[in-house]
Motif scaffolding. Structure first.
Motif, PDB file in Angstrom:
ATOM      1  N   GLN A  30      -5.122  -9.497  -2.548  1.00  0.00           N
ATOM      2  CA  GLN A  30      -4.243  -9.299  -3.718  1.00  0.00           C
ATOM      3  C   GLN A  30      -2.801  -9.193  -3.255  1.00  0.00           C
ATOM      4  OE1 GLN A  30      -5.852  -5.785  -5.560  1.00  0.00           O
ATOM      5  NE2 GLN A  30      -7.165  -6.935  -6.960  1.00  0.00           N
ATOM      6  N   CYS A  31      -2.614  -8.491  -2.156  1.00  0.00           N
ATOM      7  CA  CYS A  31      -1.267  -8.306  -1.606  1.00  0.00           C
ATOM      8  C   CYS A  31      -0.681  -9.639  -1.155  1.00  0.00           C
ATOM      9  CB  CYS A  31      -1.334  -7.330  -0.434  1.00  0.00           C
ATOM     10  SG  CYS A  31       0.250  -7.085   0.383  1.00  0.00           S
ATOM     11  N   ARG A  32      -1.526 -10.442  -0.533  1.00  0.00           N
ATOM     12  CA  ARG A  32      -1.044 -11.748  -0.084  1.00  0.00           C
ATOM     13  C   ARG A  32      -0.646 -12.618  -1.278  1.00  0.00           C
ATOM     14  NH1 ARG A  32      -1.844 -13.540   5.167  1.00  0.00           N
ATOM     15  NH2 ARG A  32      -1.942 -15.664   4.354  1.00  0.00           N
ATOM     16  N   THR A  33      -1.472 -12.593  -2.325  1.00  0.00           N
ATOM     17  CA  THR A  33      -1.147 -13.365  -3.520  1.00  0.00           C
ATOM     18  C   THR A  33       0.192 -12.914  -4.102  1.00  0.00           C
ATOM     19  OG1 THR A  33      -3.491 -13.588  -3.995  1.00  0.00           O
ATOM     20  CG2 THR A  33      -2.000 -14.070  -5.805  1.00  0.00           C
TER      21      THR A  33
ATOM     22  N   PHE B  63       0.837  -1.204   0.000  1.00  0.00           N
ATOM     23  CA  PHE B  63       0.000   0.000   0.000  1.00  0.00           C
ATOM     24  C   PHE B  63       0.871   1.253   0.000  1.00  0.00           C
ATOM     25  CE2 PHE B  63      -2.550  -3.428   1.601  1.00  0.00           C
ATOM     26  CZ  PHE B  63      -3.825  -3.202   1.097  1.00  0.00           C
ATOM     27  N   PRO B  64       0.824   2.005  -1.101  1.00  0.00           N
ATOM     28  CA  PRO B  64       1.661   3.196  -1.203  1.00  0.00           C
ATOM     29  C   PRO B  64       1.181   4.346  -0.305  1.00  0.00           C
ATOM     30  CG  PRO B  64       0.262   3.010  -3.145  1.00  0.00           C
ATOM     31  CD  PRO B  64       0.048   1.778  -2.319  1.00  0.00           C
ATOM     32  N   GLN B  65      -0.092   4.273   0.124  1.00  0.00           N
ATOM     33  CA  GLN B  65      -0.641   5.393   0.897  1.00  0.00           C
ATOM     34  C   GLN B  65      -0.086   5.442   2.316  1.00  0.00           C
ATOM     35  OE1 GLN B  65      -2.385   2.744  -0.205  1.00  0.00           O
ATOM     36  NE2 GLN B  65      -4.144   3.358  -1.449  1.00  0.00           N
ATOM     37  N   GLN B  66      -0.303   6.589   2.961  1.00  0.00           N
ATOM     38  CA  GLN B  66      -0.070   6.693   4.401  1.00  0.00           C
ATOM     39  C   GLN B  66      -1.046   5.737   5.092  1.00  0.00           C
ATOM     40  OE1 GLN B  66       1.944   9.113   6.238  1.00  0.00           O
ATOM     41  NE2 GLN B  66       2.929   9.322   4.226  1.00  0.00           N
ATOM     42  N   LEU B  67      -0.655   5.253   6.244  1.00  0.00           N
ATOM     43  CA  LEU B  67      -1.491   4.292   6.972  1.00  0.00           C
ATOM     44  C   LEU B  67      -2.920   4.812   7.172  1.00  0.00           C
ATOM     45  CD1 LEU B  67      -1.463   1.542   8.364  1.00  0.00           C
ATOM     46  CD2 LEU B  67      -0.690   2.674  10.464  1.00  0.00           C
ATOM     47  N   ASP B  68      -3.041   6.102   7.479  1.00  0.00           N
ATOM     48  CA  ASP B  68      -4.382   6.631   7.764  1.00  0.00           C
ATOM     49  C   ASP B  68      -5.181   6.952   6.495  1.00  0.00           C
ATOM     50  OD1 ASP B  68      -2.902   8.773   6.971  1.00  0.00           O
ATOM     51  OD2 ASP B  68      -3.449  10.075   8.642  1.00  0.00           O
ATOM     52  N   GLU B  69      -4.571   6.768   5.334  1.00  0.00           N
ATOM     53  CA  GLU B  69      -5.274   7.037   4.075  1.00  0.00           C
ATOM     54  C   GLU B  69      -5.779   5.762   3.410  1.00  0.00           C
ATOM     55  OE1 GLU B  69      -6.144   9.724   2.495  1.00  0.00           O
ATOM     56  OE2 GLU B  69      -5.109  11.303   3.616  1.00  0.00           O
TER      57      GLU B  69
END
Lengths: 98, 116, 279
Positions: free
Chosen positions: C127-130, C97-103
């Motif tokens: 998707q990330c896990r795959t 996830f390229p976003q900031q954690l809170d985004e």
């Protein structure tokens, strides 16, 4: 003579049973086909699948009367769900908040 | 075979059966009320206030003075059977058309509603 | 020459169509907000993020009491552990996830350009896990719900800003499909989402008050006291579909993702405040 009569009777009963069973198979396949059509339309009702499988179980234990009654309801539900989806194809738009 | 002495009893029984078969017997009204309350049947209380019914909903109008509101019994029956006939967008389920209730069950519910 | 004219007309018509439908989405949203404003003139817009408690003053007190010792806290803590867990390749979920954690929370649902369909937060996690050679998590299972609870918690206070890109016919189709779902009657009881949550909003079904659809997605996942556990938005959808006696769709099915897309768009401008606590 007696043997002949009883054999004829047995054959008749057997044929009737087979006849019922194949009639059931046909109606079962038709109900299942309609249920799938309803599902494809995204319109399947909650209990239809259960009704079909209960009908199958009833037929398996020889309770053709119950099997037939359950199939009739399943078939009705699937057909009505499809009609509902066809009606909603236009009707939904009339409910959109303006 | 019934002996002659049993005839009066049979007559009395027949009289009561006939009475039970007529509209609005207490028994029918009680059955109608049970169907109206049952969550898997009419479940009228989900949306309507009904006399002593506990925790009624208020989506539909309160069910009272039904004879006044539906002077023709058939009109009330149609409303319970399929409210979408009068209003296609009705939020009331089409009880008969979708076989949520049988016609006989609707008759019993209408008997009950007419006592309100 | 003729061909060129035909092409221009075709492109023009298509653009006009997109324009109409897109204008439709924002028009839909404004009409939605206005509808609830008319029904409940005294309820400020921001309140709708609180779901039913925006309009049910009786239940609100009890809810605020529950919030003093939030029953979803455990899920948030667990979710953080899952979030920080290191895969065999040394990466973590955060690397996807390229976003900031809170985004992250408010970045979903969105139309995935590559897939051409709506991707929800749950789907993005899988998707990330795959991508990291990990088996998919079961939707509705504890692990994925806890992760979304953690991300919702981190994202609290951010506004929903779902986009239906006007130049993407797939986004428009997904939005339309969600909208159609919402307004279509279904099931043996013949009820549409809108029948209860628009037309009958605020009224009682037996003892339960019907919530507004404005803000329906802001507070998920929620801890439901009735069930004694956390449930996802799609699990709640399935419950509603079942209640009208229709067969529920699968969690994260196209139908439910599109519905989430539509409902989230309707809630644009509201602050997310998940995870929530409900009866």
């Amino acid at each position: 003579m007696r043997v002949l009569v009883s054999m004829t009777a047995m054959t008749t009963v057997l044929l009737l049973l087979v006849g019922c069973a194949s009639d059931f198979e046909k109606r079962y396949a038709e109900a299942e086909r309609m249920r799938m059509l309803a599902a494809d339309a995204g319109a399947e009702w909650l209990q239809t699948e259960k009704l079909v499988s209960q009908a199958k179980k009833a037929a398996a234990r020889g309770d053709m009367e119950r099997a037939s009654a359950l199939l009739e309801i399943a078939q009705f539900q699937a057909e009505t769900a499809i009609m509902q989806a066809q009606h909603e194809a236009d009707a939904w738009a009339g409910r959109v908040v303006q | 075979m019934a002996s002659k002495s049993q005839y009066p009893i049979l007559l009395v029984l027949l009289f009561f059966c006939g009475y039970a078969g007529s509209a609005n017997s207490d028994d029918q009204v009680a059955q109608g009320k049970a169907l109206a309350t049952d969550r898997s049947k009419g479940n009228c209380l989900a949306c309507h206030m009904i006399e002593d019914g506990v925790q009624p909903g208020n989506i539909g109008p309160p069910l009272l003075a039904m004879k006044l509101r539906f002077p023709e019994r058939d009109m009330l029956k149609i409303q319970v059977c399929d409210a979408t006939l009068r209003n296609p967008n009705s939020r009331m389920p089409p009880f008969c058309r979708h076989r949520i209730l049988s016609e006989e069950e609707v008759e019993l519910i209408v008997d009950y509603l007419y006592t309100l | 020459m003729r061909k060129a004219i035909a092409a221009v007309v075709l492109i023009g018509t298509t653009l006009l169509m997109y324009q109409t439908v897109f204008a439709g989405a924002e028009e839909d949203r404004l009409a939605f907000v206005k509808y609830y404003k008319t029904r409940f003139p005294d309820i400020p817009f921001a309140e709708y993020a609180n779901g039913i408690y925006a309009i049910d003053s009786d239940a609100r007190g009890q809810w605020l009491e529950i919030e003093e010792f939030p029953p979803y806290e455990f899920a948030v803590e667990q979710g953080q552990e899952w979030w920080e867990a290191v895969f065999e390749n040394g990466k973590t979920l955060a690397d996807c996830f390229p976003q900031q954690l809170d985004e992250i929370r408010v970045s979903y649902p969105r139309l995935d350009e590559r897939l051409g369909e709506v991707v929800t937060l749950e789907m993005a996690i899988n998707q990330c896990r795959t991508a990291n050679d990990q088996p998919q998590l079961t939707y509705g299972g504890d692990e994925i719900i806890d992760i979304t609870a953690f991300l919702a918690y981190q994202g609290r206070g951010k506004e929903l800003e779902v986009r239906v890109p006007e130049n993407d016919s797939r986004a428009l189709a997904a939005y339309e499909s969600g909208k159609r779902f919402y307004y279509s009657k279904r099931g043996q009881l013949n009820l549409a989402c809108a029948d209860c949550h628009v037309t009958s909003v605020g009224q009682l079904v037996r003892a339960d008050r019907l919530s507004a659809s404005l803000g329906h997605t802001t507070h998920f996942p929620v801890y439901r006291s009735k069930l004694g556990g956390m449930i996802s938005l799609h699990k709640r959808f399935a419950g509603c579909v079942r209640d009208v006696r229709a067969k529920p769709f699968a969690l994260q099915s196209t139908e439910f993702r599109n519905l989430e897309y539509f409902l989230s768009y309707m809630g644009n401008g509201l602050k997310v405040n998940g995870p929530g606590a409900r009866k």
